[in-house]
Scaffold this motif. Structure first.
Motif, PDB file in Angstrom:
ATOM      1  N   ALA A  86     -44.537  33.326 -59.078  1.00 29.77           N
ATOM      2  CA  ALA A  86     -44.839  33.717 -57.732  1.00 29.77           C
ATOM      3  C   ALA A  86     -44.148  32.667 -56.905  1.00 29.77           C
ATOM      4  CB  ALA A  86     -46.468  33.527 -57.731  1.00 29.77           C
ATOM      5  N   GLY A  87     -44.564  32.892 -55.637  1.00 34.71           N
ATOM      6  CA  GLY A  87     -43.986  32.005 -54.609  1.00 34.71           C
ATOM      7  C   GLY A  87     -42.574  31.964 -54.452  1.00 34.71           C
ATOM      8  N   ASN A  88     -41.840  33.268 -54.550  1.00 32.85           N
ATOM      9  CA  ASN A  88     -40.508  33.196 -54.176  1.00 32.85           C
ATOM     10  C   ASN A  88     -39.525  32.431 -55.168  1.00 32.85           C
ATOM     11  OD1 ASN A  88     -40.093  35.203 -52.018  1.00 32.85           O
ATOM     12  ND2 ASN A  88     -40.806  33.523 -50.530  1.00 32.85           N
ATOM     13  N   VAL A  89     -40.254  32.012 -56.295  1.00 36.47           N
ATOM     14  CA  VAL A  89     -39.432  31.345 -57.390  1.00 36.47           C
ATOM     15  C   VAL A  89     -38.043  31.937 -57.545  1.00 36.47           C
ATOM     16  CG1 VAL A  89     -39.251  30.549 -59.664  1.00 36.47           C
ATOM     17  CG2 VAL A  89     -41.450  30.182 -58.539  1.00 36.47           C
ATOM     18  N   MET A  90     -37.956  33.173 -57.897  1.00 40.95           N
ATOM     19  CA  MET A  90     -36.715  33.843 -58.362  1.00 40.95           C
ATOM     20  C   MET A  90     -35.860  33.830 -57.167  1.00 40.95           C
ATOM     21  SD  MET A  90     -37.438  34.634 -61.285  1.00 40.95           S
ATOM     22  CE  MET A  90     -35.694  35.241 -61.607  1.00 40.95           C
ATOM     23  N   ALA A  91     -36.087  33.799 -55.754  1.00 43.18           N
ATOM     24  CA  ALA A  91     -35.217  33.730 -54.761  1.00 43.18           C
ATOM     25  C   ALA A  91     -34.879  32.395 -54.518  1.00 43.18           C
ATOM     26  CB  ALA A  91     -35.774  34.318 -53.487  1.00 43.18           C
ATOM     27  N   LEU A  92     -35.396  31.382 -55.105  1.00 42.60           N
ATOM     28  CA  LEU A  92     -35.066  29.976 -54.622  1.00 42.60           C
ATOM     29  C   LEU A  92     -34.374  29.352 -55.692  1.00 42.60           C
ATOM     30  CD1 LEU A  92     -38.533  28.989 -52.840  1.00 42.60           C
ATOM     31  CD2 LEU A  92     -36.123  29.297 -51.622  1.00 42.60           C
ATOM     32  N   LEU A  93     -33.883  30.023 -56.706  1.00 42.32           N
ATOM     33  CA  LEU A  93     -33.214  29.194 -57.705  1.00 42.32           C
ATOM     34  C   LEU A  93     -31.562  28.929 -57.220  1.00 42.32           C
ATOM     35  CD1 LEU A  93     -34.040  32.043 -60.547  1.00 42.32           C
ATOM     36  CD2 LEU A  93     -34.929  29.663 -60.421  1.00 42.32           C
ATOM     37  N   ALA A  94     -30.945  28.225 -58.030  1.00 41.24           N
ATOM     38  CA  ALA A  94     -29.548  27.878 -57.717  1.00 41.24           C
ATOM     39  C   ALA A  94     -28.915  29.224 -57.808  1.00 41.24           C
ATOM     40  CB  ALA A  94     -29.134  27.067 -58.535  1.00 41.24           C
TER      41      ALA A  94
ATOM     42  N   ASP B 152     -55.303  30.270 -71.089  1.00 38.07           N
ATOM     43  CA  ASP B 152     -54.815  28.974 -71.579  1.00 38.07           C
ATOM     44  C   ASP B 152     -53.239  28.857 -70.815  1.00 38.07           C
ATOM     45  OD1 ASP B 152     -53.460  27.041 -73.096  1.00 38.07           O
ATOM     46  OD2 ASP B 152     -53.494  28.034 -74.869  1.00 38.07           O
ATOM     47  N   CYS B 153     -53.446  28.010 -69.812  1.00 40.84           N
ATOM     48  CA  CYS B 153     -52.253  28.002 -68.851  1.00 40.84           C
ATOM     49  C   CYS B 153     -51.320  26.703 -69.166  1.00 40.84           C
ATOM     50  CB  CYS B 153     -52.772  28.084 -67.499  1.00 40.84           C
ATOM     51  SG  CYS B 153     -53.509  29.233 -66.869  1.00 40.84           S
ATOM     52  N   THR B 154     -49.911  26.753 -68.839  1.00 41.53           N
ATOM     53  CA  THR B 154     -49.101  25.675 -68.899  1.00 41.53           C
ATOM     54  C   THR B 154     -48.372  26.010 -67.470  1.00 41.53           C
ATOM     55  OG1 THR B 154     -48.810  25.548 -71.279  1.00 41.53           O
ATOM     56  CG2 THR B 154     -47.308  24.918 -69.807  1.00 41.53           C
ATOM     57  N   GLY B 155     -47.906  24.847 -66.895  1.00 37.75           N
ATOM     58  CA  GLY B 155     -47.003  24.922 -65.462  1.00 37.75           C
ATOM     59  C   GLY B 155     -45.846  23.944 -65.874  1.00 37.75           C
ATOM     60  N   VAL B 156     -44.746  24.863 -65.088  1.00 39.05           N
ATOM     61  CA  VAL B 156     -43.523  24.103 -65.273  1.00 39.05           C
ATOM     62  C   VAL B 156     -43.088  24.156 -63.765  1.00 39.05           C
ATOM     63  CG1 VAL B 156     -43.031  24.490 -67.641  1.00 39.05           C
ATOM     64  CG2 VAL B 156     -42.229  26.024 -66.068  1.00 39.05           C
TER      65      VAL B 156
ATOM     66  N   ARG C 202     -52.350  33.409 -73.132  1.00 38.68           N
ATOM     67  CA  ARG C 202     -51.318  32.053 -72.783  1.00 38.68           C
ATOM     68  C   ARG C 202     -50.581  32.432 -71.620  1.00 38.68           C
ATOM     69  NH1 ARG C 202     -49.016  28.455 -76.812  1.00 38.68           N
ATOM     70  NH2 ARG C 202     -49.236  27.101 -75.115  1.00 38.68           N
ATOM     71  N   VAL C 203     -50.561  31.799 -70.636  1.00 38.85           N
ATOM     72  CA  VAL C 203     -49.998  32.124 -69.452  1.00 38.85           C
ATOM     73  C   VAL C 203     -48.924  30.845 -69.016  1.00 38.85           C
ATOM     74  CG1 VAL C 203     -50.083  32.493 -66.939  1.00 38.85           C
ATOM     75  CG2 VAL C 203     -51.823  33.621 -68.629  1.00 38.85           C
ATOM     76  N   LEU C 204     -47.636  31.290 -68.800  1.00 41.77           N
ATOM     77  CA  LEU C 204     -46.650  30.178 -68.250  1.00 41.77           C
ATOM     78  C   LEU C 204     -46.389  30.353 -66.782  1.00 41.77           C
ATOM     79  CD1 LEU C 204     -44.647  27.782 -68.805  1.00 41.77           C
ATOM     80  CD2 LEU C 204     -43.107  29.507 -69.397  1.00 41.77           C
ATOM     81  N   ASP C 205     -46.943  29.439 -66.214  1.00 41.28           N
ATOM     82  CA  ASP C 205     -46.824  29.571 -64.573  1.00 41.28           C
ATOM     83  C   ASP C 205     -45.307  28.693 -64.186  1.00 41.28           C
ATOM     84  OD1 ASP C 205     -46.583  29.477 -61.897  1.00 41.28           O
ATOM     85  OD2 ASP C 205     -48.655  28.764 -61.608  1.00 41.28           O
ATOM     86  N   ALA C 206     -44.293  29.752 -64.295  1.00 43.20           N
ATOM     87  CA  ALA C 206     -42.875  29.281 -64.157  1.00 43.20           C
ATOM     88  C   ALA C 206     -42.641  28.895 -62.552  1.00 43.20           C
ATOM     89  CB  ALA C 206     -41.918  30.172 -64.540  1.00 43.20           C
ATOM     90  N   GLY C 207     -42.485  27.757 -62.249  1.00 46.35           N
ATOM     91  CA  GLY C 207     -42.323  27.375 -60.897  1.00 46.35           C
ATOM     92  C   GLY C 207     -43.542  27.109 -60.333  1.00 46.35           C
TER      93      GLY C 207
END
Length: 199
Positions: free
Chosen positions: A110-118, A67-71, A46-51
């Motif tokens: 992925a995709g710089n999610v952590m760097a693009l947070l508030a 088994d993927c979920t995206g948020v 089970r994989v959660l794609d966060a951002g």
């Protein structure tokens, strides 16, 4: 407001998808992140794609048997994801408010999610992502650390990120310079793997 919304106004889904489609047509490999994740956990995990954005990583992993979920917080990006893979679950939520059962084997940002947070929400988001992991599960995050690797001024350092992970009960497993698993040498981009304890 998160830095992504400041950058795009949440109206970038189709443009973002078109840019990646053009890169794919040019022969560029678009699936390094999915390959990296697939090397860490077996098919069926089970994989959660966060951002998740337009769903590029989750859709590829689903094709590989995961088994993927995206948020994601950006409705325009999720609209593209839903159009491309209506059979997958896509949810709109701010990662700082994510609340899911601890049932994922791997969470990928992925995709710089952590760097693009508030700014100021990074520790909360890491804790929320850690909370989505089953015991022994992995958090994988790749993000830029300097101006050459980011669309916004650098904010989050690796030391800060590691401290947030430690506070959330995660221990470091490995760190790479690219999604192709090149060794990390102190450069401006890092892919970090942390593991949740077995409780």
């Amino acid at each position: 407001m998160n830095r992504w919304t400041e950058l795009t106004g949440d109206t970038s889904g189709e443009d973002y998808a078109a840019r990646f489609a053009a890169l794919a047509r040019s022969g560029k490999d678009m699936h390094g992140e999915a390959r990296f994740c697939a090397a860490l956990v077996p098919a069926g995990a089970r994989v959660l794609d966060a951002g998740c954005g337009t769903g590029r990583v989750a859709i590829r992993l689903a094709e590989l048997g995961y088994d993927c979920t995206g948020v994601d917080v950006d409705a325009s990006m999720l609209a593209v994801a839903r159009k491309q893979a209506p059979e997958l679950p896509w949810y709109r939520t701010d990662l700082a408010e994510l609340s899911v059962e601890p049932e994922f084997d791997l969470v990928v940002a992925a995709g710089n999610v952590m760097a693009l947070l508030a700014p100021g929400t990074e520790a909360t988001v890491v804790a929320r992502l850690a909370g989505a992991l089953r015991p022994g599960g992995l958090l994988v995050a790749g993000f830029g650390l300097d101006a050459a690797h980011l669309p916004v001024p650098p904010g989050l350092t690796l030391a800060e990120y590691d401290a947030h992970c430690a506070a959330a009960g995660l221990t470091p497993v490995d760190r790479f310079a690219t999604w192709d698993a090149a060794p990390y040498d102190g450069g401006g981009y890092a892919v970090s793997v942390h593991r949740r304890g077995e409780d």
